[in-house]
Design an enzyme around this catalytic site. Structure first.
Site, PDB file in Angstrom:
ATOM      1  N   GLN A  23      -1.590 -63.280  69.155  1.00 49.10           N
ATOM      2  CA  GLN A  23      -1.696 -64.014  67.882  1.00 49.10           C
ATOM      3  C   GLN A  23      -0.395 -64.711  67.477  1.00 49.10           C
ATOM      4  O   GLN A  23      -0.411 -65.813  66.926  1.00 49.10           O
ATOM      5  CB  GLN A  23      -2.124 -63.035  66.773  1.00 49.10           C
ATOM      6  CG  GLN A  23      -2.079 -63.573  65.362  1.00 49.10           C
ATOM      7  CD  GLN A  23      -3.229 -64.523  65.050  1.00 49.10           C
ATOM      8  OE1 GLN A  23      -4.356 -64.105  64.874  1.00 49.10           O
ATOM      9  NE2 GLN A  23      -2.935 -65.818  65.012  1.00 49.10           N
ATOM     10  N   ASP A  51     -16.136 -66.874  64.559  1.00 50.43           N
ATOM     11  CA  ASP A  51     -14.688 -66.769  64.401  1.00 50.43           C
ATOM     12  C   ASP A  51     -14.279 -65.656  63.431  1.00 50.43           C
ATOM     13  O   ASP A  51     -13.579 -64.732  63.802  1.00 50.43           O
ATOM     14  CB  ASP A  51     -14.089 -68.121  63.973  1.00 50.43           C
ATOM     15  CG  ASP A  51     -12.585 -68.226  64.238  1.00 50.43           C
ATOM     16  OD1 ASP A  51     -12.022 -67.297  64.840  1.00 50.43           O
ATOM     17  OD2 ASP A  51     -11.985 -69.243  63.849  1.00 50.43           O
ATOM     18  N   HIS A 105     -16.940 -66.666  70.020  1.00 48.04           N
ATOM     19  CA  HIS A 105     -15.572 -66.627  69.476  1.00 48.04           C
ATOM     20  C   HIS A 105     -15.525 -65.833  68.182  1.00 48.04           C
ATOM     21  O   HIS A 105     -16.021 -66.272  67.145  1.00 48.04           O
ATOM     22  CB  HIS A 105     -15.062 -68.050  69.224  1.00 48.04           C
ATOM     23  CG  HIS A 105     -13.602 -68.081  68.859  1.00 48.04           C
ATOM     24  ND1 HIS A 105     -12.638 -68.582  69.703  1.00 48.04           N
ATOM     25  CD2 HIS A 105     -12.943 -67.640  67.770  1.00 48.04           C
ATOM     26  CE1 HIS A 105     -11.450 -68.459  69.137  1.00 48.04           C
ATOM     27  NE2 HIS A 105     -11.612 -67.894  67.953  1.00 48.04           N
ATOM     28  N   GLU A 112      -5.407 -75.817  67.461  1.00 50.57           N
ATOM     29  CA  GLU A 112      -6.069 -75.545  66.172  1.00 50.57           C
ATOM     30  C   GLU A 112      -5.168 -76.085  65.055  1.00 50.57           C
ATOM     31  O   GLU A 112      -4.490 -75.343  64.346  1.00 50.57           O
ATOM     32  CB  GLU A 112      -6.333 -74.055  65.980  1.00 50.57           C
ATOM     33  CG  GLU A 112      -7.242 -73.792  64.768  1.00 50.57           C
ATOM     34  CD  GLU A 112      -7.496 -72.320  64.495  1.00 50.57           C
ATOM     35  OE1 GLU A 112      -6.987 -71.481  65.248  1.00 50.57           O
ATOM     36  OE2 GLU A 112      -8.209 -72.026  63.505  1.00 50.57           O
ATOM     37  N   TRP A 130      -8.668 -65.111  56.970  1.00 55.07           N
ATOM     38  CA  TRP A 130      -8.890 -66.547  57.110  1.00 55.07           C
ATOM     39  C   TRP A 130     -10.156 -67.038  56.409  1.00 55.07           C
ATOM     40  O   TRP A 130     -10.297 -68.207  56.110  1.00 55.07           O
ATOM     41  CB  TRP A 130      -8.966 -66.920  58.600  1.00 55.07           C
ATOM     42  CG  TRP A 130      -7.678 -66.667  59.313  1.00 55.07           C
ATOM     43  CD1 TRP A 130      -6.625 -67.539  59.415  1.00 55.07           C
ATOM     44  CD2 TRP A 130      -7.275 -65.484  59.994  1.00 55.07           C
ATOM     45  NE1 TRP A 130      -5.611 -66.955  60.133  1.00 55.07           N
ATOM     46  CE2 TRP A 130      -5.976 -65.694  60.500  1.00 55.07           C
ATOM     47  CE3 TRP A 130      -7.890 -64.249  60.250  1.00 55.07           C
ATOM     48  CZ2 TRP A 130      -5.271 -64.734  61.231  1.00 55.07           C
ATOM     49  CZ3 TRP A 130      -7.192 -63.288  60.968  1.00 55.07           C
ATOM     50  CH2 TRP A 130      -5.904 -63.530  61.456  1.00 55.07           C
ATOM     51  N   HIS A 141      -7.134 -70.105  72.103  1.00 53.54           N
ATOM     52  CA  HIS A 141      -7.081 -70.881  70.873  1.00 53.54           C
ATOM     53  C   HIS A 141      -6.233 -72.100  71.238  1.00 53.54           C
ATOM     54  O   HIS A 141      -5.094 -71.947  71.677  1.00 53.54           O
ATOM     55  CB  HIS A 141      -6.392 -70.094  69.768  1.00 53.54           C
ATOM     56  CG  HIS A 141      -7.246 -69.023  69.170  1.00 53.54           C
ATOM     57  ND1 HIS A 141      -7.680 -67.938  69.878  1.00 53.54           N
ATOM     58  CD2 HIS A 141      -7.744 -68.888  67.911  1.00 53.54           C
ATOM     59  CE1 HIS A 141      -8.417 -67.171  69.082  1.00 53.54           C
ATOM     60  NE2 HIS A 141      -8.476 -67.719  67.884  1.00 53.54           N
ATOM     61  N   HIS A 155     -13.201 -62.482  65.890  1.00 56.46           N
ATOM     62  CA  HIS A 155     -12.028 -61.591  65.743  1.00 56.46           C
ATOM     63  C   HIS A 155     -12.495 -60.299  65.092  1.00 56.46           C
ATOM     64  O   HIS A 155     -12.458 -60.164  63.864  1.00 56.46           O
ATOM     65  CB  HIS A 155     -10.941 -62.259  64.888  1.00 56.46           C
ATOM     66  CG  HIS A 155     -10.363 -63.475  65.525  1.00 56.46           C
ATOM     67  ND1 HIS A 155      -9.196 -63.452  66.259  1.00 56.46           N
ATOM     68  CD2 HIS A 155     -10.822 -64.750  65.576  1.00 56.46           C
ATOM     69  CE1 HIS A 155      -8.949 -64.682  66.722  1.00 56.46           C
ATOM     70  NE2 HIS A 155      -9.920 -65.479  66.318  1.00 56.46           N
TER      71      HIS A 155
HETATM   72 FE   FE2 Z   1     -10.117 -67.640  66.396  1.00 51.58          FE
END
Ligand code: FE2
Length: 424
Positions: free
Chosen positions: A152, A309, A57, A213, A315, A210, A59
């Site tokens: 997203q 991630d 996982h 979350e 993030w 996802h 991005h």
């Molecule tokens: Fe993610």
């Protein structure tokens, strides 16, 4: 004559003094004390030879963009999404490719040779999709990059997202993504799961969403995901990523949910570095950890991986493509401290994600690709404890990265004669 022979290796399952023979990019034999002529012989000196790390996982479109155009002040998921929305219009394909290639270099150096990356499709230009498809092709000789079409901003909430997601799949993106907890309502979230699973079933694709979350104990999209998986015959091909709401769910409800996930063969991915930093932000004290119930899922027979991630993006400001750091955090957050559980944490960044990605020819067995990592550690637990140096990384039997062993030299007046030591 063999191309490559590794001798005196310890394998993750504990077998020691093992030899691994390689010919034409494949492992031809794994046995104890094998001696054969080879163009190159590497004496592992009892150290751990592991199949490569796999990140289930990630991005990659956002990686290494930290500070662009500003830093996340609240530290929350929602500000991260808003910040990514500010950055998107400023992206260029060249910059996306450059950052992704730089990250892949980091990955290879850390023995991370397969990554499943979500790529945002909520952009009519599909700039990130084009960039990561180019990167996928360019890194293919040394890294398997699997792409997930990730809406997203919500496949139902964001105008045009469904059409863009379908276009991304037609362009070569592999897996169907989703984000039900970000749709406008719980009902819309459930509808998005149904829609996207039906799309995947029609096209014979895997799904990785996802899912839940949040810290909302009533977020139930994983239940819908397991149900749709069962209904559409997608068993073994669907992954629920994050599942952080499960941390806060009622225990009785979870006792019903976990067997449903196991029955549907839905895989789970926890992202410990990100979950521990993003979740619990609305709590005072005690602050929830927010990671999903990893040992309980594993005990139920669900395949669980730890993902990285984010690395230096809206993030998360840290990270270095080091899946041992990910496993280290996962071990702590889940309190997986028994010998067995610590080894399970190693599996969660190697064999488990390989199963989730359906990687072909992964593993240390005759017939598998000759992809492996020699670590400066004697076993998986020591590898996690030390975030061990990747001494040598091989891909298809060829050395693709090496790092000198970590050593320290002491200069202590009180201990004359003390010299260099290796971390053990
Ligand atoms: Fe993610």
């Amino acid at each position: 004559m063999l191309d490559l022979l590794i001798t005196h290796a310890t394998l993750p399952d504990g077998r020691s003094d093992m030899s691994v023979a390689v010919q034409d990019g494949r492992i031809t034999e794994v046995s104890q004390g094998l001696s054969a002529a080879a163009h190159e012989v590497v004496d592992a000196q009892g150290l751990l030879l592991s199949p490569p790390f796999v990140d289930a996982h990630f991005h990659m479109d956002a990686a290494l963009s930290y500070g662009l155009p500003r830093v996340n002040q609240s530290g929350t998921l929602l500000e991260g999404i808003a910040l990514w929305g500010e950055l998107k219009p400023l992206l260029t394909q060249e910059a996306l490719v450059e950052r992704a290639l730089a990250y892949c270099d980091w990955a290879v150096a850390k023995g991370l040779l397969a990554v499943r990356s979500h790529v945002d499709v909520c952009d009519p230009r599909l700039l990130a999709v084009q960039a990561l498809l180019e990167v996928k092709q360019r890194v293919a000789p040394y890294l398997d990059l699997q792409l997930v079409a990730f809406p997203q901003d919500g496949v139902l909430r964001s105008p045009g997202a469904l059409e863009q997601l379908q276009r991304a799949l037609a362009m070569g993106v592999d897996v169907v993504g989703g984000i039900p907890h970000f749709e406008r309502t719980m009902a819309e979230g459930a509808a998005s799961v149904k829609l996207l699973c039906e799309l995947a079933a029609e096209q014979g694709r895997m799904v990785d969403m996802h899912c839940d979350e949040s810290d909302d104990p009533l977020s139930r999209h994983i239940e819908t995901l397991a149900f749709e998986t069962q209904r559409l015959g997608l068993q073994g091909r669907v992954t629920g990523s994050h599942l952080t709401s499960m941390h806060s769910m009622d225990n009785y409800y979870v006792s019903k949910l976990l067997p449903l996930m196991a029955e549907a063969q839905v895989h789970a991915v926890a992202n410990p570095l990100i979950n521990i930093t993003l979740q619990g932000r609305h709590d005072s004290y005690p602050k929830r950890r927010g990671m999903t119930r990893v040992p309980e899922l594993m005990a139920q027979g669900v395949t669980v991986a730890f993902g990285h991630d984010c690395v230096m993006d809206p993030w998360y400001s840290l990270g270095s493509a080091d899946m041992l750091e990910v496993a280290h955090m996962g071990l702590h957050v889940a309190q997986m401290t028994s010998q067995t559980a610590m080894r399970q944490c190693f599996d969660a960044v190697t064999v488990n994600p390989a199963r989730i990605l359906k990687l072909q020819g992964y593993g240390l067995e005759a017939g598998c690709h000759a992809d492996f990592v020699l670590l400066q550690a004697r076993d998986p637990v020591e590898a996690i404890r030390l975030r061990a140096t990747r001494l040598k990384v091989f891909r298809r039997g060829k050395l693709v990265a090496q790092t000198p062993p970590a050593t320290a030299t002491l200069h202590l007046a009180a201990r004359p004669g003390s010299t260099a030591f290796m971390y053990r």
